[in-house]
Design a protein around this motif. Sequence first.
Motif, PDB file in Angstrom:
ATOM      1  N   VAL A 136       7.716  -1.571   0.756  1.00 15.79           N
ATOM      2  CA  VAL A 136       6.813  -2.293   1.660  1.00 15.79           C
ATOM      3  C   VAL A 136       7.458  -3.575   2.187  1.00 15.79           C
ATOM      4  O   VAL A 136       7.093  -4.063   3.266  1.00 15.79           O
ATOM      5  CB  VAL A 136       5.458  -2.615   0.987  1.00 15.79           C
ATOM      6  N   THR A 137       8.427  -4.117   1.456  1.00 21.43           N
ATOM      7  CA  THR A 137       9.106  -5.327   1.913  1.00 21.43           C
ATOM      8  C   THR A 137      10.108  -5.031   3.012  1.00 21.43           C
ATOM      9  O   THR A 137      10.261  -5.808   3.959  1.00 21.43           O
ATOM     10  CB  THR A 137       9.819  -6.017   0.727  1.00 21.43           C
ATOM     11  N   ALA A 156       2.890  -0.827   7.312  1.00 19.52           N
ATOM     12  CA  ALA A 156       1.785  -0.667   8.261  1.00 19.52           C
ATOM     13  C   ALA A 156       1.020   0.627   8.046  1.00 19.52           C
ATOM     14  O   ALA A 156      -0.202   0.620   7.854  1.00 19.52           O
ATOM     15  CB  ALA A 156       2.319  -0.723   9.691  1.00 19.52           C
ATOM     16  N   PHE A 157       1.721   1.772   8.078  1.00 16.52           N
ATOM     17  CA  PHE A 157       1.071   3.072   8.070  1.00 16.52           C
ATOM     18  C   PHE A 157       1.034   3.728   6.693  1.00 16.52           C
ATOM     19  O   PHE A 157       0.314   4.705   6.490  1.00 16.52           O
ATOM     20  CB  PHE A 157       1.777   4.032   9.032  1.00 16.52           C
ATOM     21  N   GLY A 158       1.836   3.222   5.754  1.00 17.52           N
ATOM     22  CA  GLY A 158       1.923   3.863   4.456  1.00 17.52           C
ATOM     23  C   GLY A 158       2.823   5.081   4.504  1.00 17.52           C
ATOM     24  O   GLY A 158       3.531   5.328   5.486  1.00 17.52           O
ATOM     25  N   GLY A 159       2.807   5.875   3.433  1.00 17.14           N
ATOM     26  CA  GLY A 159       3.632   7.073   3.399  1.00 17.14           C
ATOM     27  C   GLY A 159       3.489   7.804   2.077  1.00 17.14           C
ATOM     28  O   GLY A 159       3.147   7.209   1.053  1.00 17.14           O
ATOM     29  N   VAL A 160       3.726   9.109   2.126  1.00 17.50           N
ATOM     30  CA  VAL A 160       3.747   9.940   0.918  1.00 17.50           C
ATOM     31  C   VAL A 160       5.208  10.257   0.632  1.00 17.50           C
ATOM     32  O   VAL A 160       5.866  10.959   1.400  1.00 17.50           O
ATOM     33  CB  VAL A 160       2.925  11.228   1.111  1.00 17.50           C
ATOM     34  N   MET A 161       5.716   9.725  -0.491  1.00 15.74           N
ATOM     35  CA  MET A 161       7.150   9.819  -0.800  1.00 15.74           C
ATOM     36  C   MET A 161       7.338  10.420  -2.187  1.00 15.74           C
ATOM     37  O   MET A 161       8.034   9.877  -3.040  1.00 15.74           O
ATOM     38  CB  MET A 161       7.787   8.433  -0.706  1.00 15.74           C
ATOM     39  N   THR A 180       9.239   8.133  -4.962  1.00 16.28           N
ATOM     40  CA  THR A 180       8.896   6.702  -5.000  1.00 16.28           C
ATOM     41  C   THR A 180       7.397   6.492  -4.830  1.00 16.28           C
ATOM     42  O   THR A 180       6.953   5.389  -4.495  1.00 16.28           O
ATOM     43  CB  THR A 180       9.663   5.927  -3.911  1.00 16.28           C
ATOM     44  N   GLY A 181       6.614   7.553  -5.021  1.00 11.04           N
ATOM     45  CA  GLY A 181       5.169   7.409  -5.022  1.00 11.04           C
ATOM     46  C   GLY A 181       4.540   7.458  -3.638  1.00 11.04           C
ATOM     47  O   GLY A 181       5.126   7.948  -2.678  1.00 11.04           O
ATOM     48  N   GLN A 182       3.337   6.910  -3.542  1.00  6.36           N
ATOM     49  CA  GLN A 182       2.566   6.901  -2.304  1.00  6.36           C
ATOM     50  C   GLN A 182       2.148   5.472  -1.946  1.00  6.36           C
ATOM     51  O   GLN A 182       1.912   4.663  -2.831  1.00  6.36           O
ATOM     52  CB  GLN A 182       1.311   7.767  -2.434  1.00  6.36           C
TER      53      GLN A 182
END
Length: 288
Positions: free
Chosen positions: A113-114, A121-126, A132-134
């Motif tokens: 996020v940094t 802004a939009f996030g992500g599913v990783m 690396t999580g969600q």
Amino acid sequence: MSNAIQNRYEFIALIEVVNGNPNGDPDAGGAPRMDPETGLGEITNVCINRKIRNYVDTTRAGVPGYQIYVKEGVPMDTHRKAAYIETGVAIPEDKKKAPKDKADRDKLYNFLVTNFFDIRAFGGVMTVTYNTGQVRGPVQTTVANSIDPIVSRDMSITCCTEVNEGDTSSKMGRKSIVPYGLYRLEGFISAFEAEKTGFSEEDVELLWEAILNMYDIDRSATRGKMATRKLIIFKHSTKLGDCAAHKLFEAVEVKRKEGVLVPRKYVDYEVTINKEDIPQEVEVIVKE
């Protein structure tokens, strides 16, 4: 995070297309997306977010904190692997599993996020390789719909020369365009989710800048003349907000002017903000 926004936002963007295809539908041979029941044109939120990403990537290249995670030509696992390397978190033996230690998961989360604007802004599913999580992002956009039904015009095009050596004739193709369409995009920014990702006032201003100017760096033969003609922003006085979002959206009316049978330009429409329907605590900001 301390620098996160402290106000909830909603926004409306009016996007114009002239003789172009704003968002082709691969299930319909690339023709402009359309609601089959109403005939209204559609631009998916995924398409809009792509334009925003491209704008930030172009205008903030090399600026710390403004990398783009979902970037054309760059495998996303390279970013996830980099998160492990940069934070010093050990990569699990099963690379599809997240670290068991919460402190390690937090390190990965904070790194993403940094450094990446679109994750912030939009996030992500990783949750694939190098898990690396969600991240749930504070900025959410809807599918944009045209104000009036669109006409998808299919044009035949020809090539003046042979495509391959040995061909005996030129080739023909097809191109689908919308002669004119004015689309309405609606979006939301949650101050509570922003607090988790560190989405700041500087990020908000960049988002507005991107929405207003994203088509000026995205010209192509298929998209014709596209532009964001108006951006209406609702800034609440608190993180929770001063009223329901739908009431603010309903306070903005966009309709064809009386006597206009076939709209072909932006001034064929009238945009009305009924401020008497908006609480005084909500600040209305208009950008064009």
